[in-house]
Design an enzyme around this catalytic site. Structure first.
Site, PDB file in Angstrom:
ATOM      1  N   TYR A 188       0.827  -1.205   0.000  1.00  0.00           N
ATOM      2  CA  TYR A 188       0.000   0.000   0.000  1.00  0.00           C
ATOM      3  C   TYR A 188       0.857   1.248   0.000  1.00  0.00           C
ATOM      4  O   TYR A 188       1.969   1.226   0.503  1.00  0.00           O
ATOM      5  CB  TYR A 188      -0.909   0.015   1.238  1.00  0.00           C
ATOM      6  N   SER A 202     -13.487  -4.135   0.579  1.00  0.00           N
ATOM      7  CA  SER A 202     -14.214  -3.420  -0.470  1.00  0.00           C
ATOM      8  C   SER A 202     -15.720  -3.663  -0.401  1.00  0.00           C
ATOM      9  O   SER A 202     -16.354  -4.019  -1.405  1.00  0.00           O
ATOM     10  CB  SER A 202     -13.691  -3.783  -1.865  1.00  0.00           C
ATOM     11  N   LEU A 262     -17.923  -1.597  -0.389  1.00  0.00           N
ATOM     12  CA  LEU A 262     -18.596  -0.621  -1.257  1.00  0.00           C
ATOM     13  C   LEU A 262     -18.157  -0.782  -2.711  1.00  0.00           C
ATOM     14  O   LEU A 262     -18.430   0.084  -3.546  1.00  0.00           O
ATOM     15  CB  LEU A 262     -18.304   0.807  -0.783  1.00  0.00           C
ATOM     16  N   GLY A 298     -16.102   1.911  -3.958  1.00  0.00           N
ATOM     17  CA  GLY A 298     -16.883   3.149  -3.973  1.00  0.00           C
ATOM     18  C   GLY A 298     -18.079   3.131  -4.891  1.00  0.00           C
ATOM     19  O   GLY A 298     -18.911   4.048  -4.861  1.00  0.00           O
ATOM     20  N   GLY A 328     -22.754   5.164  -5.188  1.00  0.00           N
ATOM     21  CA  GLY A 328     -23.484   5.829  -6.264  1.00  0.00           C
ATOM     22  C   GLY A 328     -22.703   6.922  -6.959  1.00  0.00           C
ATOM     23  O   GLY A 328     -23.178   7.503  -7.948  1.00  0.00           O
TER      24      GLY A 328
END
Length: 350
Positions: free
Chosen positions: A53, A238, A240, A243, A247
């Protein structure tokens, strides 16, 4: 905040795990310090990072997230014992990390030494294998034209796993790690490691983190059932869908500074029409329920039987606050029924 046992480790971890992969590209040291302070104040005691990362990974920023966390630890030594810190050893594929070599016992020795130095800590609570050495049905390879198990040399993989476990045992014996876990693996990988651990008298893995969300529920129920019955903590990453479930990427939108505006190592393989269509319906359900789309997705993830702690990330404290609040939301039976109608229509959005 609720707390759950992390598999067989004996550790108690918060329902929420603070993900850190944006720290070093999208977020500064100051941003990270603010997020850590906010998370701790909310009762989060679980932090996840990795040697590769921040993401998207590149040679210039390699290890920067661990360095940022290490800087915080150096200034907050008294709080180190209050957090359960996880990091990961990278597998093959990145030339600037051990010449793109696979995970081996020697690679673990090298990676762990460097991670401990960057993190400015004497031990890692849970040390994870970031991804298997073999090709697996992850990162967009879960369709029939993706990973091909008939091409896997089983004996070679098993020999490699034995070697990995020798490195894990050495790290445990030296006190550099307290527990170990998997990431982006499969039921076969879990089963094989469990068998080898018992044969070699090595402590069992305590956790696995895999991608899991309303757009990517392939681990339910088979892999999650195995984790539950074998006392291995299941940690969705993850939730979401990078992301997408917020939406913000609907109709081709690319908000300034968002992850999808950055170069993607594996491309935007999640940006598929079914995923966009499913997201649009989830957004309508969330609006009717009086919560945000992100909160709907996270509250759903929390209530899935077998989920131990959900890894969330944010690029701002306001976004982090919205996401943390989701874990206090109990979705009604009516909302869950609507969500599951969409999930049945789009069980794998990408």
């Amino acid at each position: 905040m609720q707390y759950n046992q992390l598999g067989s480790s004996g550790l108690s971890v918060s329902d929420i795990c603070l993900g850190t992969m944006t720290w070093g590209i999208q977020n500064t040291q100051q941003d990270a310090d603010e997020q850590i302070a906010f998370a701790l104040d909310k009762g989060i005691n679980f932090v996840d990072t990795a040697e590769m990362y921040p993401v998207p990974p590149n040679a210039q920023t390699y290890g920067e997230t661990e360095r940022i966390i290490g800087n915080w630890i150096a200034r907050n030594e008294a709080k180190r014992a209050d957090i359960v810190l996880m990091t990961k050893v990278a597998g093959s594929g990145l030339k600037y990390i051990r010449n793109a070599g696979p995970i081996t016992a020697n690679a673990i020795d090298n990676a762990l030494t460097n991670s401990l130095e960057r993190l400015q800590t004497e031990y890692i609570d849970v040390y994870q294998l970031h991804w298997p050495n073999r090709v697996t049905p992850h990162f967009g390879k879960h369709w029939p034209d993706g990973a091909n198990p008939t091409k896997t040399d089983r004996e070679r993989e098993v020999d490699g796993m034995r070697d990995i476990l020798q490195g894990i045992k050495r790290a445990l014996d030296e006190g550099k790690i307290r527990h170990w876990g998997l990431s982006d693996d499969t039921p076969w990988g879990i089963h094989t490691f469990l068998t080898l651990c018992k044969d070699m008298n090595i402590p069992l893995p305590v956790s696995i983190q895999n991608e899991f969300s309303l757009l990517h529920a392939k681990d339910w129920p088979y892999l999650i059932e195995m984790c539950e019955l074998e006392n291995i903590a299941y940690l969705p990453w993850s939730p979401l869908a990078t992301g997408m479930l917020s939406g913000k990427y609907q109709e081709g939108a690319r908000p300034e500074g968002s992850r999808w505006t950055l170069s993607q190592r594996m491309g935007l393989f999640r940006d598929k029409a079914p995923a966009q269509a499913a997201t649009a319906q989830y957004m309508q359900i969330a609006e009717t329920a009086g919560i945000t789309p992100s909160q709907l997705a996270l509250a759903w993830c929390k209530q899935v039987p077998g989920v131990t702690s959900t890894i969330i990330g944010a690029t701002s404290v306001s976004q982090l606050s919205e996401n943390i609040d989701a874990f206090d939301i109990a979705l009604s039976d009516e909302v869950l029924a609507k969500v599951h109608d969409v999930l049945r229509e789009y069980p794998l959005g990408f």
